[in-house]
Design a protein around this motif. Structure first.
Motif, PDB file in Angstrom:
ATOM      1  N   VAL A   1      83.699 -65.942  17.699  1.00  0.00           N
ATOM      2  CA  VAL A   1      82.878 -65.340  16.657  1.00  0.00           C
ATOM      3  C   VAL A   1      82.791 -63.836  16.892  1.00  0.00           C
ATOM      4  O   VAL A   1      82.633 -63.391  18.031  1.00  0.00           O
ATOM      5  CB  VAL A   1      81.464 -65.969  16.670  1.00  0.00           C
ATOM      6  N   THR A   2      82.902 -63.060  15.822  1.00  0.00           N
ATOM      7  CA  THR A   2      82.816 -61.598  15.921  1.00  0.00           C
ATOM      8  C   THR A   2      81.561 -61.109  15.218  1.00  0.00           C
ATOM      9  O   THR A   2      81.285 -61.507  14.084  1.00  0.00           O
ATOM     10  CB  THR A   2      84.055 -60.939  15.283  1.00  0.00           C
ATOM     11  N   LEU A   3      80.793 -60.239  15.870  1.00  0.00           N
ATOM     12  CA  LEU A   3      79.576 -59.655  15.301  1.00  0.00           C
ATOM     13  C   LEU A   3      79.751 -58.157  15.125  1.00  0.00           C
ATOM     14  O   LEU A   3      80.523 -57.523  15.858  1.00  0.00           O
ATOM     15  CB  LEU A   3      78.375 -59.925  16.211  1.00  0.00           C
ATOM     16  N   ASN A   4      79.035 -57.591  14.163  1.00  0.00           N
ATOM     17  CA  ASN A   4      79.100 -56.146  13.946  1.00  0.00           C
ATOM     18  C   ASN A   4      78.434 -55.398  15.095  1.00  0.00           C
ATOM     19  O   ASN A   4      77.342 -55.749  15.528  1.00  0.00           O
ATOM     20  CB  ASN A   4      78.396 -55.769  12.639  1.00  0.00           C
ATOM     21  N   GLY A   5      79.108 -54.359  15.549  1.00  0.00           N
ATOM     22  CA  GLY A   5      78.529 -53.498  16.573  1.00  0.00           C
ATOM     23  C   GLY A   5      78.818 -53.915  17.994  1.00  0.00           C
ATOM     24  O   GLY A   5      78.166 -53.425  18.921  1.00  0.00           O
ATOM     25  N   GLU A   6      79.788 -54.807  18.200  1.00  0.00           N
ATOM     26  CA  GLU A   6      80.148 -55.172  19.572  1.00  0.00           C
ATOM     27  C   GLU A   6      80.673 -53.957  20.335  1.00  0.00           C
ATOM     28  O   GLU A   6      81.172 -53.003  19.744  1.00  0.00           O
ATOM     29  CB  GLU A   6      81.227 -56.266  19.571  1.00  0.00           C
ATOM     30  N   TRP A   7      80.552 -54.016  21.653  1.00  0.00           N
ATOM     31  CA  TRP A   7      81.136 -52.952  22.466  1.00  0.00           C
ATOM     32  C   TRP A   7      82.641 -52.891  22.217  1.00  0.00           C
ATOM     33  O   TRP A   7      83.323 -53.908  22.287  1.00  0.00           O
ATOM     34  CB  TRP A   7      80.891 -53.215  23.953  1.00  0.00           C
ATOM     35  N   SER A   8      83.173 -51.697  21.917  1.00  0.00           N
ATOM     36  CA  SER A   8      84.603 -51.559  21.662  1.00  0.00           C
ATOM     37  C   SER A   8      85.386 -51.823  22.942  1.00  0.00           C
ATOM     38  O   SER A   8      84.966 -51.454  24.042  1.00  0.00           O
ATOM     39  CB  SER A   8      84.924 -50.153  21.135  1.00  0.00           C
ATOM     40  N   SER A   9      86.528 -52.488  22.785  1.00  0.00           N
ATOM     41  CA  SER A   9      87.412 -52.822  23.906  1.00  0.00           C
ATOM     42  C   SER A   9      86.661 -53.568  25.005  1.00  0.00           C
ATOM     43  O   SER A   9      86.980 -53.455  26.194  1.00  0.00           O
ATOM     44  CB  SER A   9      88.068 -51.556  24.492  1.00  0.00           C
ATOM     45  N   TYR A  10      85.647 -54.295  24.610  1.00  0.00           N
ATOM     46  CA  TYR A  10      84.834 -55.037  25.569  1.00  0.00           C
ATOM     47  C   TYR A  10      84.306 -56.334  24.947  1.00  0.00           C
ATOM     48  O   TYR A  10      84.354 -57.385  25.553  1.00  0.00           O
ATOM     49  CB  TYR A  10      83.666 -54.167  26.034  1.00  0.00           C
ATOM     50  N   GLY A  11      83.810 -56.236  23.706  1.00  0.00           N
ATOM     51  CA  GLY A  11      83.328 -57.416  23.000  1.00  0.00           C
ATOM     52  C   GLY A  11      81.974 -57.873  23.500  1.00  0.00           C
ATOM     53  O   GLY A  11      81.102 -57.075  23.826  1.00  0.00           O
ATOM     54  N   ILE A  12      81.795 -59.189  23.552  1.00  0.00           N
ATOM     55  CA  ILE A  12      80.548 -59.800  24.014  1.00  0.00           C
ATOM     56  C   ILE A  12      80.863 -60.674  25.211  1.00  0.00           C
ATOM     57  O   ILE A  12      81.568 -61.678  25.112  1.00  0.00           O
ATOM     58  CB  ILE A  12      79.892 -60.622  22.894  1.00  0.00           C
ATOM     59  N   GLY A  13      80.352 -60.273  26.358  1.00  0.00           N
ATOM     60  CA  GLY A  13      80.505 -61.051  27.584  1.00  0.00           C
ATOM     61  C   GLY A  13      79.153 -61.517  28.089  1.00  0.00           C
ATOM     62  O   GLY A  13      78.128 -60.862  27.886  1.00  0.00           O
ATOM     63  N   ASP A  14      79.129 -62.676  28.749  1.00  0.00           N
ATOM     64  CA  ASP A  14      77.908 -63.218  29.357  1.00  0.00           C
ATOM     65  C   ASP A  14      76.787 -63.373  28.327  1.00  0.00           C
ATOM     66  O   ASP A  14      75.670 -62.888  28.520  1.00  0.00           O
ATOM     67  CB  ASP A  14      77.432 -62.318  30.503  1.00  0.00           C
ATOM     68  N   PRO A  15      77.036 -64.058  27.212  1.00  0.00           N
ATOM     69  CA  PRO A  15      76.031 -64.135  26.141  1.00  0.00           C
ATOM     70  C   PRO A  15      74.808 -64.955  26.566  1.00  0.00           C
ATOM     71  O   PRO A  15      74.914 -65.955  27.279  1.00  0.00           O
ATOM     72  CB  PRO A  15      76.784 -64.824  24.998  1.00  0.00           C
ATOM     73  N   TYR A  16      73.648 -64.524  26.077  1.00  0.00           N
ATOM     74  CA  TYR A  16      72.385 -65.212  26.347  1.00  0.00           C
ATOM     75  C   TYR A  16      71.599 -65.304  25.049  1.00  0.00           C
ATOM     76  O   TYR A  16      71.515 -64.330  24.294  1.00  0.00           O
ATOM     77  CB  TYR A  16      71.565 -64.457  27.399  1.00  0.00           C
ATOM     78  N   ILE A  17      71.014 -66.468  24.786  1.00  0.00           N
ATOM     79  CA  ILE A  17      70.258 -66.714  23.554  1.00  0.00           C
ATOM     80  C   ILE A  17      68.813 -67.045  23.892  1.00  0.00           C
ATOM     81  O   ILE A  17      68.543 -67.870  24.778  1.00  0.00           O
ATOM     82  CB  ILE A  17      70.869 -67.895  22.763  1.00  0.00           C
ATOM     83  N   MET A  18      67.863 -66.406  23.195  1.00  0.00           N
ATOM     84  CA  MET A  18      66.467 -66.810  23.255  1.00  0.00           C
ATOM     85  C   MET A  18      65.913 -66.881  21.840  1.00  0.00           C
ATOM     86  O   MET A  18      66.414 -66.228  20.925  1.00  0.00           O
ATOM     87  CB  MET A  18      65.630 -65.861  24.115  1.00  0.00           C
ATOM     88  N   LYS A  19      64.875 -67.723  21.663  1.00  0.00           N
ATOM     89  CA  LYS A  19      64.282 -67.937  20.352  1.00  0.00           C
ATOM     90  C   LYS A  19      62.833 -67.475  20.369  1.00  0.00           C
ATOM     91  O   LYS A  19      62.082 -67.768  21.306  1.00  0.00           O
ATOM     92  CB  LYS A  19      64.352 -69.420  19.973  1.00  0.00           C
TER      93      LYS A  19
END
Length: 855
Positions: free
Chosen positions: A56-74
Motif C-alpha cells: 500500500v502506498t500513502l501520500n507523503g512517504e519518506w522518499s527513497s525510504y517508504g514506510i518501515g516498521d509500521p505501527y497502528i494505534m486507535k
C-alpha cells in the motif's frame, strides 16, 4: 488497487478540530427470508465495492525510504499509523484513517532533534496523554509525550537505553510492561509508570542466531501472544514468529514451533516481510497485522496489511498476500458526530439536551442535571455483537454522578448500563429487567484515572456472556440478560461528552468466517461460511455432538490436538462451503488434513458447481486421534473471489484444514553433471560453490536449489563425496531458502529454509526436516562410509512418504511417512560445516505426477 488507498482528506490535527472524514454508510440489512442466491449476490457486491492490494502506498512517504516498521494505534475510532524516520532525517511522520480506504496525507507529529533517524516509534494513549517510544538511530530509547495523536511530541525523558524496537503493553489490571530487541531474544520488564522501566527478563522468544526484534504483545481470551521478527531486516528471510502463554505478560512464551514462521516469503519481488503491529480493524472484531516488505535496496520498504484469523487460541496470519484482497470490513453502524444535528438515527426517550458540538462530539448538558437521560442509536444490534464507545466527563460533578453507555435496550423496562462512577473510581454495571433494576456491581479503575478525559469502552456479547473493557482492559464478565437491542449513551446527575460509537454483529473472531481467504494459503475447517444449514454447511445430525462451542450451530466441532478445533464426526452426504480468494487461475495442490480409522473414506472438492477432483479416496490415518495430510494434486482453480465446497462422499472422518499451494511449472527431467559450470536451471544459491574436477564442491556452509516450489512427487539423485565431515546432502521440497544476519552470512543461514534434508553418516544415513530450525526424523545404518569415496544417494518422494537409498537402488535404507508433510517444493544441495562434492545430479517426475483435475 493502490488508488483505493490514496489520501483524500486531512486528519484532525489537534484534539477537538473538525474531522474531514465521514462515517461509513453500511449497506441495508438483508432479510433472512430472501433466497440464498440473492444473499450471496448482495454480500459479494459489498465485499468487492472496495479492495486493497499489498503493498500500500500513502501520500507523503519518506522518499527513497517508504514506510518501515509500521505501527497502528486507535483513538476515538480513528487509526493512526507511525513509521521509522528516514536515515539522517529528523521528525516522525504519521497518517490517519477511519476505514483503511481513505487516508490522510502525512502529518509530521514530532520534530524534536532527538527524533533524528527515529526507529520504530510506537504511541500509547493513557489517561489524556499520548506517549511515544522510539530509539533514534538504534542508540537507546526516548519517551516523548503529547496531548494529541498527531503531536507535537516532545521528550519527557533522556536516553533510557534498552536497545531498539521498544513496545508497550498494558494488562487488564492496569500494569504496564515494556519489551525490546536483543541478541538473546525479546526482553521484557515491568513499568512503574509510563516513563520508568524495571528489571528485565528473557521471554524465551528468540529467533535463529539470536538477534530478535519488533515485539508486539496482545491478549485475547486470557492468553498472551507475543509476535516478533528476526533473521535481519536486510535479509529476504526477515520473518515473523509468535509464542504464547497464559501466565503473565512477562512470563516465558512458548514458541509455536509447528506453525512458525507465520509470515515469510524469501523469493521473488515481495520479500523481507516482518516488523509490524497486530490490531483490531474497523469491524471491531477482525484482527490485522501490518508489516513492511523490503523493496529494492535497504532501507526502501513498503506498507502491507493482512488479516489474522483464530482457531481457538491458535493465531493464523492469513498471508502474505500481494494480489487484490477484500477491503477492510467495517462496523455495521458507526457515528463520529461529524455534523451539526443529531438526526433521525438517534432517539432520546427521556429528553435531555443532546447537541453536537464542533462536529466532533455529542454533549448532554440539560439544566436539570439531577435527571437521567439517554440517547439511543435507532438501529438495534444482533443477538451477538461487539460495540465500542468513547466518553468524557464534565466538571463539576456530584458524588452521585455517573455517565456511560446503554446496551441491549428493548424499552424502558429492559436494558443494561455500563457507567463510569467518578466518586468510586469504578465502572458500574447494572441490568434492568421487567422494569426492575438489579444490584449494581462495581469494578475498580486504575488509581490515576481521570474521568474528565476521553476513555474507550468496549462490550462483547457472545452467547450467554457479556465482557466489558475499559481503555482496552477487560474489567468485567457477566451472564447474559438483555440480548439484541439498541445501544447508546447515558448521563445520570451530570453532564458529559460522547464521541465515536459503533457496533458490529461479529464477536470473538466470527468476522473471519465469510472473508475470502487467500489462496495460496490455509483454510481452517471451522471457518466455513455463515448462513446456517443449506448455505454454509449441510449436517445430517441435529446439534453439535463434538462439544466444541465455537459456531453455535449443528456442525459437530471438537477441540483438537492440532490446536483449536476440528470439524468432527463427518459422514457421507455432509458438506461445508468456504469463501476463498484465488491469486491466479491455474493448478494448485491441496494438502487435506484429516483423521480417520476407516479405509473407505472419500471426499470431493468443488469450486462453485464445478467438480474439481471427482471422488478422492483417503487412506486410514490410523485412528480418529491420528492426524495426517493427504495431497490432492493439480486442482484447476479460477482466479478471484470464489467459493470452495468440501463434500464427504463416503465413510467418516474428522477434518482440520486445507492447505493450498500453487503447482507452478510442470516438472521435467533435469540433470547437471557439473562438467565446467552449474546449469542455468539453478535458481538460488548461497555460500561459496565451485566446480572442482567436474564436480560441484562446497567447503564450509551453503545451499542451492533448482526447480519450482510447486513440485510435489519426484525422484532426486546425486553422487556424493564427503571429504571432510558428513553434513552435506540433498534437500527436498524446498521453500523459502535464505541467508542469515546483516551480512547475509550463509553460516548463520544454514537452517534458514523449509525442506527435508538427507545426508550420510559415518555408518548410516539420516533424514531430517528444516523449518528455520532442524528436527531429525529418521536414521538408518547403511554400512561404513569413508571420506573421499563416492556414494550414490537417492530419494523418492511421493505424497507424505520419503524413501532414501544409498548405492543399493532396490532396497530403501529409510522408508518414512511424515504425518505433517511439506506438500511441495524445489530440490537442491546443502552443506553445513563440511567439505562435500556432488556429481551426476538428476530429478525426475514420479509416475502420475502430471495428473490434472478438472481439465
Amino acid at each position: 488497487m493502490k488508488d483505493a488507498v490514496k489520501n483524500r482528506a486531512e486528519a484532525p490535527q489537534k484534539e477537538g478540530e473538525i474531522s474531514a472524514f465521514r462515517a461509513t454508510v453500511p449497506l441495508p440489512s438483508v432479510m433472512k427470508h430472501i433466497q440464498t442466491l440473492l444473499v450471496l449476490t448482495v454480500a459479494a457486491s459489498a465485499a468487492f465495492a472496495q479492495s486493497h492490494t499489498n503493498p500500500v502506498t500513502l501520500n507523503g512517504e519518506w522518499s527513497s525510504y517508504g514506510i518501515g516498521d509500521p505501527y497502528i494505534m486507535k483513538y476515538r475510532g480513528t487509526y493512526y499509523l507511525y513509521c521509522s524516520t528516514k536515515n539522517r532525517n529528523t521528525g516522525v511522520k504519521c497518517w490517519s484513517t477511519k476505514d483503511f480506504i481513505t487516508w490522510s496525507d502525512a502529518i509530521t507529529c514530532a520534530e524534536d532533534p532527538v527524533t533524528r533517524t527515529a526507529y520504530a516509534p510506537e504511541v500509547v494513549y493513557w489517561n489524556g496523554t499520548f506517549y511515544m517510544y522510539t530509539s533514534p538511530g538504534g542508540g537507546g530509547h526516548y519517551v516523548l509525550s503529547s496531548d494529541s495523536p498527531t503531536g507535537p511530541f516532545l521528550p519527557v525523558t533522556g536516553n533510557v537505553g534498552r536497545s531498539i524496537d521498544g513496545s508497550v503493553f498494558i494488562d487488564d489490571d492496569g500494569k504496564w510492561y515494556f519489551y525490546r530487541a536483543s541478541n538473546n531474544g525479546i526482553l521484557g520488564c515491568p513499568m512503574p509508570s509510563p516513563t520508568e522501566f524495571g528489571d528485565e527478563v528473557n521471554l524465551n522468544a528468540r529467533m535463529g542466531y539470536g538477534w530478535t526484534e519488533a515485539p508486539c504483545v496482545i491478549k485475547r481470551d486470557g492468553t498472551y501472544y507475543l509476535l516478533y521478527s528476526g533473521n535481519h531486516v536486510l535479509s529476504n528471510g526477515y520473518r515473523v514468529d509468535y509464542g504464547k502463554n497464559t501466565n503473565g505478560a512477562i512470563s516465558a512464551y512458548a514458541p509455536r514451533t509447528a506453525q512458525n514462521p507465520i509470515l515469510i516469503k524469501t523469493e521473488g519481488s515481495f520479500v523481507g516481510l516482518a516488523h509490524g503491529t497486530a490490531f483490531i480493524g474497523p469491524d471491531l472484531d477482525t484482527y490485522y497485522f501490518t508489516y513492511h516488505n523490503l523493496t529494492g535496496r535497504y532501507p526502501n520498504r513498503n506498507l502491507n496489511f493482512d488479516r489474522i484469523g483464530w482457531n481457538g487460541d491458535k493465531l493464523l496470519l492469513m498471508g502474505p498476500t500481494y494480489w487484490e484482497q477484500q477491503a477492510f470490513q467495517q462496523a455495521d453502524r458507526s457515528d463520529f458526530f461529524d455534523r451539526d444535528e443529531l438526526g433521525a438515527n438517534w432517539l432520546t426517550p427521556n429528553g435531555g439536551n443532546w447537541i453536537i458540538q464542533h462536529r466532533d462530539a455529542l454533549l448532554q448538558n440539560a439544566p436539570d442535571a439531577a435527571a437521567e437521560y439517554k440517547a439511543l442509536y435507532a438501529d438495534p444490534t444482533g443477538e451477538n455483537y461487539t460495540a465500542e464507545f468513547t466518553v468524557r466527563g464534565k466538571q463539576p460533578a456530584t458524588d452521585a454522578a455517573r455517565f456511560g453507555v446503554v446496551f441491549g435496550y428493548s424499552d424502558e423496562a429492559g436494558y443494561g448500563t455500563a457507567l463510569l462512577c467518578p466518586s468510586r473510581n469504578a465502572l458500574e454495571i447494572n441490568f434492568k429487567t421487567d422494569n426492575t433494576w438489579g444490584t449494581p456491581e462495581y469494578y475498580p479503575l486504575p488509581g490515576d484515572c481521570n474521568p474528565n478525559v476521553w476513555h474507550h469502552l468496549r462490550i462483547e456479547k457472545s452467547g450467554a456472556t457479556y465482557r466489558f473493557f475499559f481503555d482496552g482492559m477487560l474489567k468485567a464478565t457477566a451472564a447474559c440478560r438483555p440480548g439484541a437491542g439498541r445501544i447508546g449513551y447515558m448521563t445520570a446527575r451530570c453532564h458529559a461528552d460522547f464521541g465515536y460509537i459503533a457496533f458490529s454483529n461479529q464477536v470473538n473472531g466470527s468476522g473471519i468466517y465469510d472473508i475470502y481467504k487467500p489462496i495460496p494459503g490455509t483454510v481452517q475447517a471451522v471457518h466455513y461460511n455463515t448462513g446456517g444449514e443449506g448455505a454454509g454447511y449441510h449436517d445430517l445430525t441435529p446439534g453439535n455432538t463434538g462439544g466444541g462451542e465455537v459456531r453455535n450451530d449443528s456442525v459437530d466441532v471438537a477441540s483438537c490436538t492440532e490446536g483449536g478445533y476440528a470439524v468432527t464426526d463427518n459422514q457421507a452426504g455432509e458438506w461445508y462451503r468456504y469463501n476463498v480468494n484465488v491469486k491466479s487461475s491455474g493448478l494448485y495442490h491441496l494438502g487435506f488434513r484429516y483423521a480417520t480409522g476407516e479405509t473407505a473414506s472419500r471426499v470431493r472438492i468443488r469450486q462453485g458447481d464445478a467438480d474439481l477432483t471427482g471422488t478422492v479416496a483417503l487412506p486410514s490415518s490410523g485412528g480418529a486421534s491420528r492426524w495426517r495430510t493427504f495431497t490432492i494434486k493439480n486442482l484447476k482453480l479460477s482466479a478471484g473471489f470464489q467459493t470452495i465446497r468440501m463434500e464427504i462422499v463416503n465413510g467418516g472422518l474428522d477434518f482440520y484444514e486445507m492447505e493450498f499451494k500453487e503447482a507452478g511449472t510442470p516438472l521435467v527431467g533435469l540433470t547437471d553433471r557439473f562438467d565446467t559450470a552449474f546449469s542455468e536451471d539453478w535458481n538460488y544459491a548461497d555460500g561459496t560453490w565451485n566446480i572442482e574436477s567436474g564436480e560441484a564442491s562446497l567447503n564450509g556452509y551453503g545451499k542451492r536449489t533448482i526447480g519450482d516450489a510447486g513440485w510435489t512427487d519426484y525422484t532426486v539423485q546425486t553422487d556424493i563425496t564427503c571429504l571432510n565431515g558428513y553434513d552435506g546432502g540433498l534437500i527436498l521440497r524446498v521453500n523459502n531458502p535464505s541467508q542469515g544476519g546483516a551480512g547475509r552470512d550463509p553460516a548463520l543461514g544454514t537452517d534458514y529454509l523449509q525442506a527435508y534434508f538427507i545426508h550420510l553418516l559415518p555408518d548410516g544415513v539420516s533424514l531430517g526436516k528444516h523449518n528455520y530450525s532442524y528436527a531429525p526424523l529418521a536414521t538408518a545404518t547403511a554400512g561404513k562410509h569413508v571420506p573421499d569415496r563416492k556414494y550414490t544417494l537417492r530419494a523418492v518422494v511421493a505424497g507424505a512418504n520419503i524413501k532414501v537409498y544409498v548405492d543399493d537402488m532396490e532396497t530403501p535404507k529409510i522408508d518414512y511417512t511424515d504425518p505433517d508433510p511439506i506438500i511441495s517444493g524445489k530440490v537442491g544441495l546443502r552443506v553445513r560445516n563440511a567439505h562435500v562434492r556432488f556429481d551426476n545430479f538428476s530429478v525426475t517426475a514420479n509416475a502420475g505426477e502430471d495428473t490434472v483435475y478438472n481439465l
